[in-house]
Design a protein around this motif. Sequence first.
Motif, mmCIF file in Angstrom:
data_model
loop_
_atom_site.group_PDB
_atom_site.id
_atom_site.type_symbol
_atom_site.label_atom_id
_atom_site.label_comp_id
_atom_site.label_asym_id
_atom_site.label_seq_id
_atom_site.Cartn_x
_atom_site.Cartn_y
_atom_site.Cartn_z
ATOM 1 N N ASN A 121 0.845 -1.203 0.000
ATOM 2 C CA ASN A 121 0.000 0.000 0.000
ATOM 3 C C ASN A 121 0.874 1.244 0.000
ATOM 4 O O ASN A 121 1.837 1.339 0.766
ATOM 5 N N LEU A 122 0.521 2.196 -0.848
ATOM 6 C CA LEU A 122 1.332 3.392 -1.032
ATOM 7 C C LEU A 122 0.791 4.596 -0.266
ATOM 8 O O LEU A 122 -0.424 4.797 -0.172
ATOM 9 N N PHE A 123 1.718 5.417 0.243
ATOM 10 C CA PHE A 123 1.376 6.621 0.990
ATOM 11 C C PHE A 123 2.287 7.756 0.529
ATOM 12 O O PHE A 123 3.479 7.544 0.311
ATOM 13 N N PRO A 124 1.751 8.965 0.390
ATOM 14 C CA PRO A 124 2.584 10.092 -0.047
ATOM 15 C C PRO A 124 3.626 10.456 1.014
ATOM 16 O O PRO A 124 3.322 10.474 2.208
ATOM 17 N N LEU A 125 4.828 10.726 0.577
ATOM 18 C CA LEU A 125 5.885 11.142 1.493
ATOM 19 C C LEU A 125 5.593 12.534 2.043
ATOM 20 O O LEU A 125 5.986 12.872 3.158
ATOM 21 N N ASP A 126 4.924 13.347 1.242
ATOM 22 C CA ASP A 126 4.450 14.658 1.688
ATOM 23 C C ASP A 126 2.942 14.670 1.479
ATOM 24 O O ASP A 126 2.462 14.784 0.353
ATOM 25 N N PHE A 127 2.186 14.513 2.559
ATOM 26 C CA PHE A 127 0.728 14.381 2.440
ATOM 27 C C PHE A 127 0.042 15.705 2.117
ATOM 28 O O PHE A 127 -1.141 15.726 1.775
ATOM 29 N N VAL A 128 0.752 16.825 2.209
ATOM 30 C CA VAL A 128 0.146 18.140 1.962
ATOM 31 C C VAL A 128 0.092 18.445 0.468
ATOM 32 O O VAL A 128 -0.970 18.744 -0.089
ATOM 33 N N THR A 129 1.246 18.384 -0.192
ATOM 34 C CA THR A 129 1.330 18.629 -1.639
ATOM 35 C C THR A 129 2.158 17.493 -2.258
ATOM 36 O O THR A 129 3.329 17.689 -2.613
ATOM 37 N N PRO A 130 1.588 16.309 -2.374
ATOM 38 C CA PRO A 130 2.343 15.109 -2.762
ATOM 39 C C PRO A 130 2.950 15.099 -4.158
ATOM 40 O O PRO A 130 3.876 14.344 -4.414
ATOM 41 N N THR A 131 2.431 15.939 -5.062
ATOM 42 C CA THR A 131 2.965 15.933 -6.427
ATOM 43 C C THR A 131 3.648 17.254 -6.797
ATOM 44 O O THR A 131 4.025 17.457 -7.945
ATOM 45 N N LYS A 132 3.819 18.127 -5.816
ATOM 46 C CA LYS A 132 4.460 19.417 -6.068
ATOM 47 C C LYS A 132 5.794 19.504 -5.340
ATOM 48 O O LYS A 132 5.871 19.251 -4.143
ATOM 49 N N PHE A 133 6.820 19.872 -6.073
ATOM 50 C CA PHE A 133 8.151 20.016 -5.493
ATOM 51 C C PHE A 133 8.206 21.364 -4.766
ATOM 52 O O PHE A 133 8.275 22.419 -5.390
ATOM 53 N N ASP A 134 8.136 21.313 -3.429
ATOM 54 C CA ASP A 134 8.151 22.534 -2.631
ATOM 55 C C ASP A 134 8.841 22.245 -1.296
ATOM 56 O O ASP A 134 9.570 21.258 -1.176
ATOM 57 N N ASN A 135 8.624 23.068 -0.299
ATOM 58 C CA ASN A 135 9.294 22.870 0.999
ATOM 59 C C ASN A 135 8.365 22.322 2.079
ATOM 60 O O ASN A 135 8.697 22.355 3.266
ATOM 61 N N ASN A 136 7.195 21.828 1.691
ATOM 62 C CA ASN A 136 6.272 21.287 2.700
ATOM 63 C C ASN A 136 6.829 20.067 3.411
ATOM 64 O O ASN A 136 6.453 19.776 4.556
ATOM 65 N N TYR A 137 7.702 19.342 2.761
ATOM 66 C CA TYR A 137 8.358 18.192 3.402
ATOM 67 C C TYR A 137 9.014 18.614 4.709
ATOM 68 O O TYR A 137 8.870 17.954 5.748
ATOM 69 N N PHE A 138 9.694 19.734 4.690
ATOM 70 C CA PHE A 138 10.395 20.215 5.885
ATOM 71 C C PHE A 138 9.413 20.721 6.942
ATOM 72 O O PHE A 138 9.620 20.531 8.142
#
Length: 333
Positions: A246-263
């Motif tokens: 089962n797959l889960f987004p590494l960044d659940f906020v903007t999973p397909t946009k390269f931005d700084n939400n990961y941090f």
Amino acid sequence: MAKSMTFLIVTTLLALALAPLCFSHKTDGGYLYPHYYERSCPKALEIVKSVVAKAVAKEARMAASLIRVHFHDCFVKGCDGSILLDNSSTIISEKGSNPNRNSARGFNVVDDIKTALEKECPHTVSCADILAIAARDSSVLTGGPSWEVLLGRRDSRSASLSGSNNNIPAPNNTFPTILTKFKLKGLDIVDLVTLSGSHTIGKSRCTSFRQRLYNQSGNGQPDFTLDQSYARQLRKGCPQSGGDQNLFPLDFVTPTKFDNNYFKNLLASKGLLNSDQVLVTKSERSMELVKKYAENTELFFQQFPKSMIKMGNITPLTGSKGEIRKNCRKVNS
């Protein structure tokens, strides 16, 4: 007058001869140039971008996959395309390693790129360079930064399953282990935090983080560095047994946009992987960098290309070393 003219001519010729070096980077293996294919295959970059764009338009996750396969390639034997080799009578493929079995993908896209390039300029563009270009294009296509890719890598005629199993940072590695693996490749803590930021896009499988949900300490207790409301959401799709894929987004906020939400997610204790969250729980220096990137997207976008270029320079094969594969999945016969 004649002497002056001769001096001028010699000086001009010398300057022209040295000009390429001003736009190149010296690596352990030789020089890489941004315009390496300018004459031999002038449409190379355009062709790679076109194929990658179609693949990402078809499946947004492919952008993250292409960045990851470049990363996984460079961390084993250097950036030499060894990850692309299939099993053969002489090759034990890196694709079967623990880090690659569940997360390395996009090989069909690389095949499509290679096919198009072989049609345009046969036996010219290396598979290792394809990975480097595709990684840059994947960043740009998802809203991330761009950079001038240094080129001129050649392809390995061998693979290393043991290197793939041991050298690539794993989701459950401790912070010291991850940092050591980076340092062994000439990368530092800034590169570690910055390159981890590529997890702003892409997905991960349940099996890669289940331990955090149920048995992080080995005594049945969950990982309390993970926000517990977020953990409850994850448990719904990642049960204690089953659902490994089962797959889960590494960044659940903007999973397909390269931005700084990961941090920003890390600061909120919502990093999906243990290897993500330790950046703020196990090192003050890495936590400082996470905070800076969370506050300033531009700062992250400035450093990401630098770290990607640095990673792409890990012991490439150049000159007469290696080969230019006709098929990225097998060595030339």
